[in-house]
Design a protein around this motif. Structure first.
Motif, PDB file in Angstrom:
ATOM      1  N   GLU A 167      -3.657 -10.316  35.547  1.00 14.16           N
ATOM      2  CA  GLU A 167      -4.334  -9.118  35.036  1.00 14.16           C
ATOM      3  C   GLU A 167      -4.891  -8.257  36.165  1.00 14.16           C
ATOM      4  O   GLU A 167      -4.860  -7.026  36.107  1.00 14.16           O
ATOM      5  CB  GLU A 167      -5.478  -9.514  34.112  1.00 14.16           C
ATOM      6  N   LEU A 168      -5.418  -8.899  37.194  1.00 16.87           N
ATOM      7  CA  LEU A 168      -6.033  -8.178  38.304  1.00 16.87           C
ATOM      8  C   LEU A 168      -5.010  -7.668  39.312  1.00 16.87           C
ATOM      9  O   LEU A 168      -5.357  -6.887  40.210  1.00 16.87           O
ATOM     10  CB  LEU A 168      -7.044  -9.087  39.022  1.00 16.87           C
ATOM     11  N   GLY A 169      -3.774  -8.111  39.177  1.00 15.38           N
ATOM     12  CA  GLY A 169      -2.744  -7.695  40.119  1.00 15.38           C
ATOM     13  C   GLY A 169      -2.800  -8.423  41.443  1.00 15.38           C
ATOM     14  O   GLY A 169      -2.353  -7.893  42.472  1.00 15.38           O
ATOM     15  N   LEU A 170      -3.347  -9.632  41.441  1.00 16.65           N
ATOM     16  CA  LEU A 170      -3.430 -10.424  42.665  1.00 16.65           C
ATOM     17  C   LEU A 170      -2.090 -11.092  42.949  1.00 16.65           C
ATOM     18  O   LEU A 170      -1.451 -11.631  42.037  1.00 16.65           O
ATOM     19  CB  LEU A 170      -4.519 -11.491  42.541  1.00 16.65           C
ATOM     20  N   CYS A 171      -1.671 -11.066  44.201  1.00 16.94           N
ATOM     21  CA  CYS A 171      -0.443 -11.753  44.587  1.00 16.94           C
ATOM     22  C   CYS A 171      -0.626 -13.258  44.419  1.00 16.94           C
ATOM     23  O   CYS A 171      -1.710 -13.801  44.683  1.00 16.94           O
ATOM     24  CB  CYS A 171      -0.078 -11.436  46.029  1.00 16.94           C
ATOM     25  N   SER A 204       0.367 -15.692  46.141  1.00 12.38           N
ATOM     26  CA  SER A 204       0.091 -16.457  47.357  1.00 12.38           C
ATOM     27  C   SER A 204      -1.202 -16.046  48.055  1.00 12.38           C
ATOM     28  O   SER A 204      -1.592 -16.660  49.054  1.00 12.38           O
ATOM     29  CB  SER A 204       1.252 -16.292  48.343  1.00 12.38           C
ATOM     30  N   SER A 205      -1.891 -15.011  47.550  1.00 12.58           N
ATOM     31  CA  SER A 205      -3.077 -14.496  48.236  1.00 12.58           C
ATOM     32  C   SER A 205      -4.291 -15.391  48.059  1.00 12.58           C
ATOM     33  O   SER A 205      -4.502 -15.977  46.991  1.00 12.58           O
ATOM     34  CB  SER A 205      -3.434 -13.101  47.720  1.00 12.58           C
ATOM     35  N   VAL A 206      -5.099 -15.443  49.113  1.00 14.89           N
ATOM     36  CA  VAL A 206      -6.440 -15.995  48.999  1.00 14.89           C
ATOM     37  C   VAL A 206      -7.307 -14.898  48.376  1.00 14.89           C
ATOM     38  O   VAL A 206      -7.402 -13.794  48.910  1.00 14.89           O
ATOM     39  CB  VAL A 206      -7.015 -16.397  50.371  1.00 14.89           C
ATOM     40  N   ALA A 207      -7.889 -15.188  47.234  1.00 16.83           N
ATOM     41  CA  ALA A 207      -8.683 -14.185  46.516  1.00 16.83           C
ATOM     42  C   ALA A 207     -10.159 -14.355  46.836  1.00 16.83           C
ATOM     43  O   ALA A 207     -10.776 -15.368  46.488  1.00 16.83           O
ATOM     44  CB  ALA A 207      -8.450 -14.295  45.010  1.00 16.83           C
ATOM     45  N   LEU A 208     -10.715 -13.353  47.516  1.00 16.60           N
ATOM     46  CA  LEU A 208     -12.145 -13.303  47.799  1.00 16.60           C
ATOM     47  C   LEU A 208     -12.794 -12.402  46.754  1.00 16.60           C
ATOM     48  O   LEU A 208     -12.184 -11.449  46.277  1.00 16.60           O
ATOM     49  CB  LEU A 208     -12.400 -12.718  49.193  1.00 16.60           C
ATOM     50  N   GLY A 209     -14.035 -12.686  46.422  1.00 22.63           N
ATOM     51  CA  GLY A 209     -14.706 -11.870  45.418  1.00 22.63           C
ATOM     52  C   GLY A 209     -16.181 -11.730  45.684  1.00 22.63           C
ATOM     53  O   GLY A 209     -16.798 -12.582  46.345  1.00 22.63           O
ATOM     54  N   ALA A 210     -16.755 -10.645  45.176  1.00 21.74           N
ATOM     55  CA  ALA A 210     -18.195 -10.422  45.288  1.00 21.74           C
ATOM     56  C   ALA A 210     -18.684  -9.718  44.040  1.00 21.74           C
ATOM     57  O   ALA A 210     -18.054  -8.775  43.560  1.00 21.74           O
ATOM     58  CB  ALA A 210     -18.526  -9.593  46.526  1.00 21.74           C
ATOM     59  N   ASP A 243     -21.342  -1.679  41.137  1.00 22.41           N
ATOM     60  CA  ASP A 243     -21.372  -0.257  41.459  1.00 22.41           C
ATOM     61  C   ASP A 243     -22.658   0.001  42.219  1.00 22.41           C
ATOM     62  O   ASP A 243     -23.501  -0.893  42.360  1.00 22.41           O
ATOM     63  CB  ASP A 243     -21.313   0.570  40.173  1.00 22.41           C
ATOM     64  N   GLY A 244     -22.840   1.207  42.701  1.00 21.32           N
ATOM     65  CA  GLY A 244     -24.059   1.507  43.420  1.00 21.32           C
ATOM     66  C   GLY A 244     -23.933   2.738  44.287  1.00 21.32           C
ATOM     67  O   GLY A 244     -22.881   3.394  44.349  1.00 21.32           O
ATOM     68  N   SER A 245     -25.003   3.060  45.006  1.00 24.03           N
ATOM     69  CA  SER A 245     -25.086   4.321  45.744  1.00 24.03           C
ATOM     70  C   SER A 245     -24.126   4.396  46.921  1.00 24.03           C
ATOM     71  O   SER A 245     -23.797   5.494  47.381  1.00 24.03           O
ATOM     72  CB  SER A 245     -26.522   4.531  46.240  1.00 24.03           C
ATOM     73  N   LEU A 272     -11.358  -2.661  43.102  1.00 25.00           N
ATOM     74  CA  LEU A 272     -12.678  -2.194  42.701  1.00 25.00           C
ATOM     75  C   LEU A 272     -12.753  -2.197  41.179  1.00 25.00           C
ATOM     76  O   LEU A 272     -12.141  -1.364  40.515  1.00 25.00           O
ATOM     77  CB  LEU A 272     -12.928  -0.784  43.246  1.00 25.00           C
ATOM     78  N   LEU A 273     -13.498  -3.137  40.623  1.00 21.69           N
ATOM     79  CA  LEU A 273     -13.519  -3.331  39.177  1.00 21.69           C
ATOM     80  C   LEU A 273     -14.677  -2.639  38.483  1.00 21.69           C
ATOM     81  O   LEU A 273     -14.698  -2.545  37.257  1.00 21.69           O
ATOM     82  CB  LEU A 273     -13.564  -4.829  38.850  1.00 21.69           C
ATOM     83  N   GLY A 274     -15.673  -2.173  39.252  1.00 24.66           N
ATOM     84  CA  GLY A 274     -16.852  -1.595  38.625  1.00 24.66           C
ATOM     85  C   GLY A 274     -17.706  -2.670  37.977  1.00 24.66           C
ATOM     86  O   GLY A 274     -17.554  -3.865  38.228  1.00 24.66           O
TER      87      GLY A 274
END
Length: 365
Positions: free
Chosen positions: A186-190, A192-198, A232-234, A254-256
């Motif tokens: 759904e997120l379009g992540l490859c 084989s990619s290492v997925a980092l998130g915040a 989100d933010g300034s 960028l998911l908002g």
């Protein structure tokens, strides 16, 4: 009393408590320092609460208008308690509540620092701490370090109670491989990619710029990696510019603001939090409950480590250790019950928080 009911650590903690308290015995109103709608506003209204916009001065809206706040408390009440989450501003807020004869007046610290070192800032903070000590009846913190930061007066420091940033453990668990694969798709992540998130507001303290530097270093070392940013933010526009400057458009998602963080965590290999300071971020508790390894700034309170073996603290002076950590290990399956047991034992189950909160309000279960 909050800045706004958007998706942030303190606000998420409040909503976790609000969803789980016995609302036949007590209801929440939320006074906010804005006219803008908040992410949680509709849910609050559905649960029976009210959103009250703070009466600021006409020439500076939503500044701390002491008479206006007192009048708002009196006109919307009577209240059993006023519970302030606005750090040093709690001094004036609790004084207004005292003048409005609210019996329980709570200052709640969620942070271990606050920007501003000018003489005026230091004087304001000192005066606020004195007001908190004089006008408050209860002094609460998300952790020991956050308590030590705000409650320095002897009258308050010896009486600090901990209210951990608890989560609903039923909503967070190590995902099945199928769920993980579906969300990544759904997120379009490859694959084989290492997925980092915040999961963090786009503000200076969260240090998104450093996250992008880490991602760029991974790319330069031919490490397949992508970054998922929720919030989100300034500073969002500034971060978007840096993404373009570093040529990371195809690697950053960028998911908002999202309400399905529990699902999104299933797609991640790491949660990264290179913050310049923090109390106890709810997002890191959620990540640990979901079995995600967390790479965390050493300026974040060590109390965020629930003991389940998923927190790694690192300095933010250089990106190389972060890249090395990303290379060294990937997500492994975690036993769901062991995760829950560990987090519950560390005091981060929302049910424990509800008991503390009801006791603070004089309504023990």
């Amino acid at each position: 009393m909050v800045g706004a009911m958007n998706v942030g650590g303190a606000e998420t903690m409040l909503m976790n408590l609000y969803r789980n308290i016995d609302r036949s015995r007590i209801q929440f109103d939320f006074m906010v320092m804005t006219d803008e709608p908040g992410a949680f506003d509709d849910e609050i209204i559905d649960l029976g609460g009210r959103i009250i916009s703070s009466p600021g001065y006409r020439w500076v809206p939503h500044t701390l208008n002491f008479p206006g706040i007192r009048n708002a408390i009196e006109s919307h009440g009577p209240y059993a308690a006023v519970h302030s989450h606005i750090l040093h501003a709690s001094g004036l807020i609790l004084l207004a509540a005292a003048w409005a004869r609210v019996p329980v007046r709570i200052a709640h610290s969620h942070s271990t620092d606050d920007p501003g070192s000018s003489i005026a800032s230091r004087l304001y903070k000192a005066a606020s701490r004195r007001l908190i000590a004089e006008a408050g009846t209860e002094f609460v913190a998300c952790g020991v370090e956050a308590g030590d930061y705000l409650f320095r007066k002897p009258a308050t420091r010896s009486r600090v109670r901990l209210l951990r940033n608890g989560i609903d453990l039923e909503r967070f668990a190590a995902p099945t491989p199928t769920v993980r694969a579906d969300v990544r798709r759904e997120l379009g992540l490859c694959e084989s990619s290492v997925a980092l998130g915040a999961m963090a507001r786009f503000e200076d303290v969260k240090n998104h710029s450093f996250m992008l530097d880490v991602l760029a270093a991974c790319r330069d070392q031919s490490i397949p990696s992508e970054l998922v940013l929720m919030g989100d933010g300034s500073l969002r526009a500034e971060i978007e510019r840096k993404i373009e400057e570093l040529g990371l458009q195809d690697r950053v998602h960028l998911l908002g603001v999202r309400s399905d963080v529990n699902r999104l965590l299933s797609a991640l290999d790491y949660v990264v939090m290179p913050s310049k300071f923090e109390g106890i971020p709810v997002s890191l508790i959620e990540a640990q409950a979901s079995g995600v390894t967390c790479l965390v700034s050493d300026r974040v309170s060590v109390e965020v480590d629930t003991g389940v073996g998923l927190i790694q603290f690192m300095a933010i002076e250089a990106v190389e250790p972060w890249v090395a950590a990303i290379v060294s290990e990937r997500r492994v399956d975690q036993d769901r019950e062991l995760l829950r047991a560990g987090i519950r034992a560390a005091g981060y189950d929302v049910a424990t928080g509800v008991e503390v909160l009801m006791d603070l309000y004089g309504l023990s279960q």
